[in-house]
Design an enzyme around this catalytic site. Structure first.
Site, mmCIF file in Angstrom:
data_model
loop_
_atom_site.group_PDB
_atom_site.id
_atom_site.type_symbol
_atom_site.label_atom_id
_atom_site.label_comp_id
_atom_site.label_asym_id
_atom_site.label_seq_id
_atom_site.Cartn_x
_atom_site.Cartn_y
_atom_site.Cartn_z
ATOM 1 N N ASP A 7 38.703 31.556 43.556
ATOM 2 C CA ASP A 7 37.382 32.159 43.725
ATOM 3 C C ASP A 7 36.528 31.972 42.468
ATOM 4 O O ASP A 7 35.345 31.628 42.551
ATOM 5 C CB ASP A 7 37.538 33.645 44.052
ATOM 6 C CG ASP A 7 36.374 34.186 44.866
ATOM 7 O OD1 ASP A 7 35.747 33.397 45.601
ATOM 8 O OD2 ASP A 7 36.081 35.389 44.770
ATOM 9 N N ASP A 32 36.728 38.257 51.063
ATOM 10 C CA ASP A 32 36.781 39.341 50.080
ATOM 11 C C ASP A 32 37.166 40.671 50.726
ATOM 12 O O ASP A 32 37.347 41.671 50.028
ATOM 13 C CB ASP A 32 35.429 39.475 49.375
ATOM 14 C CG ASP A 32 35.057 38.211 48.609
ATOM 15 O OD1 ASP A 32 35.979 37.573 48.066
ATOM 16 O OD2 ASP A 32 33.864 37.856 48.579
#
Length: 381
Positions: free
Chosen positions: A240, A283
């Site tokens: 990420d 997420d």
């Protein structure tokens, strides 16, 4: 009432009724019983309220993301109640966890190329057809689970549809789909939501589909052990950070694909042109499956008060707060896993150290356990 926790006519694993009764007796309101009659209505109420009443987008993000994780975690716990032939969870192994960032990077970069070089009209048409099907399926799956626990549903006759699709094999296996008459209006509702989203591109319907996808993913993806969870979260932490800070790829894909792969939070309800904050479904799902693992750890250890789950859910919420605080201060997109991974892993380790259970947590696996250890994970397959 353990029977009230069953899904349709599914059978409990022998040890699970003891686990549920133990947790329920010690902690008062055990999650699986509360989630259907409290969490679902509250989540729907919040979603409806945010579409009509001006609420700060960061508050919307905190409520909807945390609520989605809560519901998904308790549905994940419900999967371990089912016998091996009825459970639908896919277990993530150590090798799967190591491959996740590589496969995710390849897919993400492929989408980036498509967004850059394929006409947006063609891309949106393809995505609309794809999400029309899986969106309807996700809505049905999300609504079906709580409805199955109603006495009226359990009295419905179950029909079985059998088919074979792997016709290229010498002896293709037979697939079965069980359904009841109540599935027909549910399927119609799911299809209606998907069609309405494809036609209107409403951000509210996008969030409905996104929440359904996230709940189903947290329910059906299972980390096989605490160590695998650590590997997956740390690997995706690097993934990420690299794709958000090191390149434009992540942000370009998130903004360029008009599909329910993110939750949208309007900043200016009532304005002619809405502006949104957004949170990718990854997420929610990636930390969510780790929080679900901690809930199953509490359940299998019969721990009163569900300390690991509560600490991890609070850790997830605090990670979201840190994400939006930094995003607001620097006015730039942030890799949410940069804050969510330390918050979730740190919460689990902190509770384990405080309780003197670090060795037990580190060794925890749902693949197998020594015979005779009540409340420990047993080999399922």
């Amino acid at each position: 009432d353990v029977d009230g926790f069953l899904v349709g006519s599914a059978s409990l694993k022998p040890e699970f009724s003891d686990i549920v009764r133990s947790c329920h007796g010690k902690s008062g309101a055990f999650g699986p019983f509360m989630v259907d009659w409290v969490a679902y209505p509250l989540l729907l109420l919040a979603l409806g309220a945010f579409s009509a009443v001006p609420v700060h987008p960061y508050a919307q993000m905190l409520v909807l993301a945390t609520g989605t994780v809560y519901v998904g975690c308790h549905r994940s716990l419900g999967q371990i109640a089912l016998s091996p032939g009825e459970a639908q969870q896919e277990s993530v192994s150590r090798s799967d966890a190591l491959q996740f960032p590589v496969m995710g990077s390849a897919m993400l970069f492929g989408l980036y190329i498509v967004v850059k070089f394929v006409s947006k009209e063609y891309l949106n048409l393809l995505l609309a057809a794809y999400f029309l099907v899986i969106g309807a399926t996700a809505v049905v799956a999300t609504l079906r689970t709580p409805l199955q626990k109603l006495p009226a549903w359990r009295r419905l006759r179950t029909h079985v549809f059998r088919f074979r699709y792997q016709l290229w094999l010498a002896n293709p296996p037979e697939e079965r789909v069980e359904w009841v008459v109540a599935d027909v209006p549910l399927a119609a509702l799911g299809l209606a939501v998907s069609v309405a989203y494809a036609y209107t591109k409403s951000w509210v319907l996008s969030n409905v589909l996104g929440i359904c996808f996230s709940v189903s993913a947290i329910e059906l993806i299972s980390l096989s052990s605490f160590q695998v969870g650590c590997i997956l979260l740390m690997a995706l932490f690097v993934y990420d950070v690299f794709w958000v800070f090191g390149t434009e790829v992540m942000v370009t894909v998130a903004k360029g694909i008009d599909a329910p792969i993110k939750l949208l939070f309007p900043k200016n309800i009532g304005a002619d042109k809405l502006e949104f904050s957004m949170l990718g479904l990854g997420d929610i799902v990636i930390p969510g499956i780790f929080v679900a693992l901690m809930l199953r750890f509490d359940a299998r250890q019969a721990l009163p008060g569900l300390p690991y789950f509560r600490a991890n859910l609070a850790g997830y919420a605090s990670g979201l707060v840190a994400t939006v605080a930094v995003m607001h201060f620097f006015e730039a997109a942030q890799p949410a896993l940069l804050y969510l991974v330390p918050a979730c892993l740190g919460s689990a380790v902190a509770v384990a150290l405080a309780r003197g259970e670090m060795a037990t947590l580190w060794a925890f696996s749902e693949d197998e356990s020594p015979p005779g250890d009540k409340g420990e994970a047993k080999k399922d397959k």
